[in-house]
Design a protein around this motif. Structure first.
Motif, PDB file in Angstrom:
ATOM      1  N   GLY A  34       1.084   4.159  -2.890  1.00 10.25           N
ATOM      2  CA  GLY A  34       0.957   5.585  -2.568  1.00 10.25           C
ATOM      3  C   GLY A  34       2.120   6.397  -3.103  1.00 10.25           C
ATOM      4  N   ALA A  50       0.837  -1.208   0.000  1.00 14.11           N
ATOM      5  CA  ALA A  50       0.000   0.000   0.000  1.00 14.11           C
ATOM      6  C   ALA A  50       0.868   1.252   0.000  1.00 14.11           C
ATOM      7  N   ALA A  51       1.966   1.236   0.755  1.00 15.44           N
ATOM      8  CA  ALA A  51       2.871   2.388   0.773  1.00 15.44           C
ATOM      9  C   ALA A  51       3.529   2.578  -0.595  1.00 15.44           C
ATOM     10  N   GLY A  68      -3.160   4.768  -1.476  1.00 11.44           N
ATOM     11  CA  GLY A  68      -2.523   3.816  -0.559  1.00 11.44           C
ATOM     12  C   GLY A  68      -3.473   3.371   0.543  1.00 11.44           C
TER      13      GLY A  68
END
Length: 181
Positions: A39, A35-36, A64
């Motif tokens: 992002g 997810a990071a 994210g």
């Protein structure tokens, strides 16, 4: 309406069965890293398209977070399993079918049950093992509803008789029962 987690008599003891999942497994470090990365990647794309830094950061944060929330929920739902907690006068048994553990009741250090709403969960610390299961995350909706029945009197007597101290708190309509040694 029947609650997802109700206590029942089981021979000489009490048993709680519930469908629950582990947030630790659903939101693994790899999932958070993915997810990071999404992002950061989407922020870079927004900046490459001549967007402002604040717009790029906002787009990256939103994408994210959405990735983490939706895939975390999907993983939690798909990995949910039948969890059993059984108590009698001398032992506590807890876990799912594949990792069930039996400990003496005197080795139980903490039992925490959050009974209501999206925060409903069960956490156990016994014999050097810590386990936690999320229940309310599987049944999300906008009202506070009881998902886990209160501990029956007989099980409460066994827990307090083994030297544990019971506390119950009600915050924002959510009941939490905790037993600590």
């Amino acid at each position: 309406m029947m609650m997802p987690a109700e206590w029942s008599a089981s021979g000489e003891g009490s048993m709680l069965r519930v469908r629950a999942g582990s947030l630790r497994e659903a939101l693994s470090p790899g999932m958070v890293a993915l997810a990071a990365a999404l992002g950061v990647g989407s922020t870079a794309v927004a900046l490459a398209a001549r967007g402002s830094l604040s717009t790029g950061a906002l787009v990256g944060l939103v994408l994210g977070a959405l990735c983490l929330v939706f895939t975390g929920y999907l993983r939690l739902s798909s990995q949910a399993t039948e969890v059993t907690i059984a108590l009698n006068e001398q032992t506590i048994m807890f876990g799912s079918d594949k990792d069930r553990v039996t400990q003496p009741l005197t080795s139980l250090l903490r039992l925490r049950i959050v009974h209501d709403g999206a925060t409903a969960r069960i956490a156990i610390h016994a014999g050097g093992m810590r386990r936690s299961w999320a229940i309310g995350h599987l049944y999300r909706h906008n009202s506070i509803e009881r998902f886990v029945e209160e501990v029956p009197e007989q099980a409460d007597r066994w827990l307090t008789g083994s030297g544990m101290r019971r506390t119950s708190t009600m915050r924002r309509g959510v009941l939490t029962t905790e037993y600590r040694r």
